[in-house]
Design a protein around this motif. Sequence first.
Motif, PDB file in Angstrom:
ATOM      1  N   LEU A 201      83.350  57.551 -70.920  1.00 46.94           N
ATOM      2  CA  LEU A 201      83.907  59.107 -71.717  1.00 46.94           C
ATOM      3  C   LEU A 201      83.958  58.645 -73.194  1.00 46.94           C
ATOM      4  O   LEU A 201      84.765  57.723 -73.638  1.00 46.94           O
ATOM      5  N   LYS A 202      83.535  59.658 -73.813  1.00 49.92           N
ATOM      6  CA  LYS A 202      83.469  59.589 -75.450  1.00 49.92           C
ATOM      7  C   LYS A 202      84.287  61.000 -75.900  1.00 49.92           C
ATOM      8  O   LYS A 202      83.813  62.017 -75.253  1.00 49.92           O
ATOM      9  N   TYR A 203      84.775  60.358 -77.219  1.00 50.12           N
ATOM     10  CA  TYR A 203      85.416  61.850 -77.706  1.00 50.12           C
ATOM     11  C   TYR A 203      85.186  61.567 -79.062  1.00 50.12           C
ATOM     12  O   TYR A 203      85.846  60.986 -80.134  1.00 50.12           O
ATOM     13  N   SER A 271      89.318  64.118 -63.439  1.00 49.63           N
ATOM     14  CA  SER A 271      89.922  65.411 -64.550  1.00 49.63           C
ATOM     15  C   SER A 271      91.200  64.809 -64.784  1.00 49.63           C
ATOM     16  O   SER A 271      91.366  65.145 -66.146  1.00 49.63           O
ATOM     17  N   ALA A 272      91.841  64.245 -63.953  1.00 51.24           N
ATOM     18  CA  ALA A 272      93.314  63.958 -64.595  1.00 51.24           C
ATOM     19  C   ALA A 272      93.002  62.727 -65.420  1.00 51.24           C
ATOM     20  O   ALA A 272      93.824  62.687 -66.752  1.00 51.24           O
ATOM     21  N   ALA A 273      91.809  61.836 -65.412  1.00 48.93           N
ATOM     22  CA  ALA A 273      92.065  60.587 -66.242  1.00 48.93           C
ATOM     23  C   ALA A 273      91.613  61.573 -67.645  1.00 48.93           C
ATOM     24  O   ALA A 273      91.722  60.959 -68.791  1.00 48.93           O
ATOM     25  N   ALA A 274      90.484  62.226 -67.517  1.00 56.49           N
ATOM     26  CA  ALA A 274      90.076  62.907 -68.982  1.00 56.49           C
ATOM     27  C   ALA A 274      90.991  63.513 -69.568  1.00 56.49           C
ATOM     28  O   ALA A 274      91.191  63.482 -71.050  1.00 56.49           O
ATOM     29  N   THR A 275      91.873  64.462 -68.782  1.00 59.44           N
ATOM     30  CA  THR A 275      92.928  65.020 -69.574  1.00 59.44           C
ATOM     31  C   THR A 275      93.785  64.381 -70.204  1.00 59.44           C
ATOM     32  O   THR A 275      94.310  64.615 -71.540  1.00 59.44           O
ATOM     33  N   ILE A 276      94.301  62.997 -69.690  1.00 60.15           N
ATOM     34  CA  ILE A 276      95.213  62.092 -70.265  1.00 60.15           C
ATOM     35  C   ILE A 276      94.539  61.493 -71.505  1.00 60.15           C
ATOM     36  O   ILE A 276      95.183  61.388 -72.522  1.00 60.15           O
ATOM     37  N   SER A 287      82.860  65.206 -68.301  1.00 59.79           N
ATOM     38  CA  SER A 287      83.202  64.352 -69.436  1.00 59.79           C
ATOM     39  C   SER A 287      82.687  63.091 -69.090  1.00 59.79           C
ATOM     40  O   SER A 287      82.315  62.222 -70.122  1.00 59.79           O
ATOM     41  N   TRP A 288      82.844  62.656 -67.993  1.00 56.44           N
ATOM     42  CA  TRP A 288      82.563  61.102 -67.549  1.00 56.44           C
ATOM     43  C   TRP A 288      80.957  61.156 -67.450  1.00 56.44           C
ATOM     44  O   TRP A 288      80.478  61.891 -66.596  1.00 56.44           O
ATOM     45  N   ARG A 289      80.617  60.078 -67.940  1.00 57.67           N
ATOM     46  CA  ARG A 289      78.978  59.653 -67.591  1.00 57.67           C
ATOM     47  C   ARG A 289      78.760  58.315 -66.745  1.00 57.67           C
ATOM     48  O   ARG A 289      79.602  57.338 -67.188  1.00 57.67           O
ATOM     49  N   ILE A 291      77.578  54.798 -66.232  1.00 58.77           N
ATOM     50  CA  ILE A 291      76.830  53.864 -67.431  1.00 58.77           C
ATOM     51  C   ILE A 291      75.458  53.650 -67.139  1.00 58.77           C
ATOM     52  O   ILE A 291      74.757  53.885 -68.030  1.00 58.77           O
ATOM     53  N   ASN A 292      74.584  53.376 -65.932  1.00 59.96           N
ATOM     54  CA  ASN A 292      73.527  53.083 -65.938  1.00 59.96           C
ATOM     55  C   ASN A 292      72.348  54.391 -66.165  1.00 59.96           C
ATOM     56  O   ASN A 292      71.428  54.082 -66.807  1.00 59.96           O
ATOM     57  N   SER A 293      72.718  55.482 -65.515  1.00 60.41           N
ATOM     58  CA  SER A 293      71.833  56.764 -65.727  1.00 60.41           C
ATOM     59  C   SER A 293      72.121  57.345 -66.816  1.00 60.41           C
ATOM     60  O   SER A 293      71.306  58.383 -67.207  1.00 60.41           O
ATOM     61  N   ASP A 294      73.299  57.696 -67.560  1.00 59.01           N
ATOM     62  CA  ASP A 294      73.921  58.228 -68.396  1.00 59.01           C
ATOM     63  C   ASP A 294      73.854  59.851 -67.871  1.00 59.01           C
ATOM     64  O   ASP A 294      73.902  61.045 -68.609  1.00 59.01           O
ATOM     65  N   ILE A 295      74.086  59.980 -66.391  1.00 55.93           N
ATOM     66  CA  ILE A 295      74.183  61.431 -66.093  1.00 55.93           C
ATOM     67  C   ILE A 295      75.683  61.733 -65.799  1.00 55.93           C
ATOM     68  O   ILE A 295      76.544  60.513 -65.939  1.00 55.93           O
ATOM     69  N   THR A 296      76.162  62.809 -65.741  1.00 50.26           N
ATOM     70  CA  THR A 296      77.514  63.269 -65.847  1.00 50.26           C
ATOM     71  C   THR A 296      78.054  62.793 -64.149  1.00 50.26           C
ATOM     72  O   THR A 296      77.385  62.481 -63.274  1.00 50.26           O
ATOM     73  N   TYR A 297      79.333  62.675 -64.128  1.00 49.74           N
ATOM     74  CA  TYR A 297      80.052  62.296 -62.696  1.00 49.74           C
ATOM     75  C   TYR A 297      79.674  63.199 -61.770  1.00 49.74           C
ATOM     76  O   TYR A 297      79.206  62.930 -60.524  1.00 49.74           O
TER      77      TYR A 297
END
Length: 315
Positions: A201-203, A271-276, A287-289, A291-297
């Motif tokens: 996840l990147k911000y 979502s809980a992880a991204a919110t924190i 928000s999370w992607r 690693i290998n494919s760069d697709i969203t969760y």
Amino acid sequence: MIDTKGRSLELFYIDGHPDGMITAELFNWTGHVFVTPRTRLAEALKRTEAVYAGVYLLLGEKDGVDCAYIGEAEDLGVRLKQHAAASDKDWWETAVLISASANRLNKAHVKYLESRLIVMAREIGHTPLHNGNSPKPPGLTEADIAKMEAFLASLMVVLPAIRVDMFIQRSRPAGSTVSSISRETPYFENSKSNPEAEFLLKYPKYGIQANAVLREGEFIVLAGSQLYPHWQGKEGANYHSLYEELLRGGVVQSDEQSAVFIKDYAFASPSAAATIIYGRSANGPESWREINSDITYKEWEVRQLDAVTEENTDD
């Protein structure tokens, strides 16, 4: 090694609804757990288990924060009457009585259980305790200590089932979750041989990035992941208290400019992880992607479900 053996739990809703009085028992366990709202305390104290020796939890909210008290008694009913009359414990709303069938626990047993539960609750730090100092455990024989530790292990299975989560340990020692993600590269490139799903996840606005793995149904943010150093969402929002809890419990270290996870931490959802990490409400599946494919969760999850459907079709 994780114990994957199934356990059979029986919940009985005494007055027919889940917010009323409840008993909980595990098959082949001598322990007995009884939950009652404070509003039903007069009825609850008429029950047989209310006069047994045991430990108890008082649960409620104080100053907008979840709070608990852990105690022990040779007669649980007498002690709860005292707490109900005490002016300094008006905050509690639910009592959880923990005893054993046929009143098999003695004074030393319940004092040991009380001491261990207080230590466990404070180490986890999920819910602030209204207790004073932590009592020292009494001297028990080696055999009795083994019995009480086995009793506690079963109790930890029962309590989450009745929505008591103050003993669930979601933090992990730093580095305890093995990941092939390399922190030497800006994008945490990983090996394709790794069987676990890994996410990033990147911000970009604040130069923040975090990494996580999905393991056995837990979405675990890894130590070293960055997050926004302040809560910037609405006060009192669902995850505001969790954000403060992670700071208070030493899972997250923060200063005015930056914050970082110093332990691995298992969240209930992406979502809980991204919110924190964002410090505000966030859509984790987007928000999370991976690693290998760069697709969203979300896209990755759909692929997993499609693969299951295809396997079932082939069968």
